[in-house]
Design a protein around this motif. Structure first.
Motif, short mmCIF file in Angstrom:
data_model
loop_
_atom_site.label_atom_id
_atom_site.label_comp_id
_atom_site.label_asym_id
_atom_site.label_seq_id
_atom_site.Cartn_x
_atom_site.Cartn_y
_atom_site.Cartn_z
N PRO A 197 0.83 -1.21 0.00
CA PRO A 197 0.00 0.00 0.00
C PRO A 197 0.86 1.25 0.00
O PRO A 197 2.04 1.20 0.34
N ARG A 201 -1.12 4.58 4.42
CA ARG A 201 -2.41 3.89 4.30
C ARG A 201 -2.64 2.94 5.47
O ARG A 201 -3.73 2.88 6.03
N GLN A 230 -6.74 -6.03 2.97
CA GLN A 230 -6.32 -4.63 2.98
C GLN A 230 -7.37 -3.76 3.66
O GLN A 230 -7.03 -2.84 4.42
N SER A 234 -6.11 -1.40 6.92
CA SER A 234 -5.89 0.02 6.64
C SER A 234 -6.67 0.92 7.61
O SER A 234 -7.58 0.47 8.30
N PRO A 423 0.94 3.03 -4.82
CA PRO A 423 0.51 1.66 -4.52
C PRO A 423 1.03 0.69 -5.58
O PRO A 423 1.08 1.04 -6.76
N ASP A 449 -4.93 3.58 -5.06
CA ASP A 449 -4.99 2.15 -4.79
C ASP A 449 -6.04 1.44 -5.65
O ASP A 449 -5.82 0.34 -6.15
#
Length: 475
Positions: A197, A201, A230, A234, A423, A449
């Motif tokens: 990432p 993030r 993710q 995050s 990303p 992203d």
């Protein structure tokens, strides 16, 4: 459905089946444990295992799914392995080092904390090189971790145990960390998906959460699984100042990439790249063209000074941290760790500042490229992999007959740690004659992203992995 199919089931499919009561977390956890008991001695992906506790946790998850109130967490009952670098209160984290072989943690690092709060079940700790400072996973404490596709070759590093376990079908998800490619290198060598990432993030533990080269991130066997993890990892955290607000959520579904413009570089202007890697990279580019994208080979304008910058950073910060352990513990440490410390002693503050100046010029070049193109693609590794227990200081290591530095010259990942706000996802691009997978890096504009996930998802639909026996390693 066979037990092997269960072991290679995606996390997203597993959760769907849990919710529809067509599969129990207990069934899945037991299948993964049985698989690990058969193949783990060959691959060596794990340090400590927690099988009995995992089954107990799976039973509790099963009970939650059997209720009718629908109150389950995002990763409820999903099996995961946690890297032997990510601290967990009350558990051993050895960092792959004899120095810390008896270390018991007093605090849980943010990545693990967020994963556990989401309901995931830890099956094992995954192997990592000593202090995560090598692109192979080989230590005095835990031995050698191998890619399941060909046991002669490395799983990569530093999240090598995570990549190997995913490829071997002994976990459903895995976490990783990436300071010079440590998620993407094993993702490539093991044929899985790994996401670096953008800096800011995902939260991590200090002090290295403050290092803009450092990224905690997800690994999985599908793009949707990486997105699922993710979304858990995050967002802001009270113990890390770095993560930006608001939290970005990766969507569940993506449109295609028809009409997108994608830049292709097979060598980033300065790497020696193996011919099989080049061929697979161009085949992946052709697949993206089949999806309606316009893919063009480009020159970025980077030079070998990029290596100077990344080494100044890695040795100046990370190497300096390691070097403090040398006087008391040097004999216990791996040669590659001592080499990091040696390079740290030779790195000055002037070198570090000059490296930052190079990084600034790097993004001027890349930023100009992103004015025209939506994404950049390039190989993840310049070689499919190297020997599992390779001597990284071997002066005979070559690509195309050209001598290389075994530490990072075969890894095309560090430039994007320097470009830390970009990303990057590594996706499988094919196989070498050795049977070892190769990888493709999909690089997005800073903090874009979703574009990276969108392109990776479209590519995966055309070229899936692990969905049949012929796309799984034969262990």
């Amino acid at each position: 459905m066979t037990d092997l199919d269960l072991c290679y089931m995606t996390a997203t499919e597993a959760v769907r089946r849990f919710k529809s009561k067509k599969l129990s977390p207990v069934e899945l956890v037991r299948a993964l444990i049985e698989r690990a008991e058969r193949v783990e001695s060959k691959v060596n992906a794990f340090t400590y295992t927690f099988y009995d506790r995992a089954i107990d946790q799976a039973k509790k998850a099963e009970a939650k799914y059997m209720r009718t109130d629908g109150r389950t967490r995002p990763l409820e009952g999903v099996a995961i392995v946690i890297k032997d670098e990510t601290t967990i209160k009350g558990e051993r984290t050895t960092f792959g080092s004899l120095i810390f072989k008896d270390n018991v943690d007093s605090v849980t690092a943010p990545p693990a904390e967020m994963i556990f709060k989401a309901g995931a079940i830890m099956l094992a700790r995954s192997c990592a090189p000593e202090f995560s400072c090598a692109p192979i996973t080989h230590t005095k404490l835990w031995g050698t971790t191998r890619t399941p596709w060909n046991l002669y070759y490395t799983s990569g590093g530093s999240s090598g145990g995570s990549g190997a376990s995913l490829a071997a079908g002994t976990t459903t998800l895995a976490n990783g960390s990436d300071i010079g490619g440590s998620i993407r290198i094993p993702a490539s060598a093991c044929g899985v998906y790994g996401f670096k990432p953008p800096y800011g993030r995902n939260p991590d533990a200090g002090p290295f959460s403050l290092d803009w080269y450092n990224h905690a991130g997800p690994m999985g066997r599908s793009v949707s699984d990486v997105a699922m993890l993710q979304n858990v990892m995050s967002g802001p955290h009270p113990r890390d100042i770095v993560p930006v607000r608001p939290k970005l959520r990766i969507p569940d579904k993506f449109e295609g990439i028809k009409g997108w413009r994608i830049a292709l570089s097979v060598d980033l202007d300065f790497y020696e790249v193996d011919s099989e890697v080049v061929a697979n990279t161009k085949a992946a580019a052709a697949a993206l063209r089949d999806l309606g994208a316009k893919v063009e080979e480009v020159k970025i304008g980077w030079t070998k000074d990029v290596k100077k910058a990344t080494w100044a950073h890695l040795s100046g910060l990370f190497g300096a941290w390691v070097s403090r352990l040398i006087p008391e513990h040097g004999r216990k440490m791996m040669p590659y760790t001592r080499e990091f410390a040696r390079r740290a002693k030779k790195t000055t503050l002037v070198d570090f500042v000059e490296g930052m100046e190079i990084e600034s010029v790097m993004y001027e070049k890349l930023g100009a490229l992103f004015q025209t193109y939506d994404l950049l693609i390039c190989p993840t590794l310049a070689l499919p992999a190297i020997k599992a227990d390779a001597d990284l200081g071997d002066p005979g290591m070559k690509i195309n007959g050209v001598k290389i530095d075994g530490y990072l010259d075969w890894c095309m990942t560090p430039p994007f740690n320097a470009m830390s706000r970009c990303p990057v996802m590594s996706v499988p691009s094919g196989f070498a004659k050795s049977g070892v997978p190769t990888g493709l890096q999909i690089v997005g504009r800073p903090y874009d992203d979703v574009a990276v996930f969108r392109a990776a998802s479209a590519y995966e639909r055309l070229r899936p992995m692990y969905d049949s026996d012929d796309r799984r390693p034969k262990l």
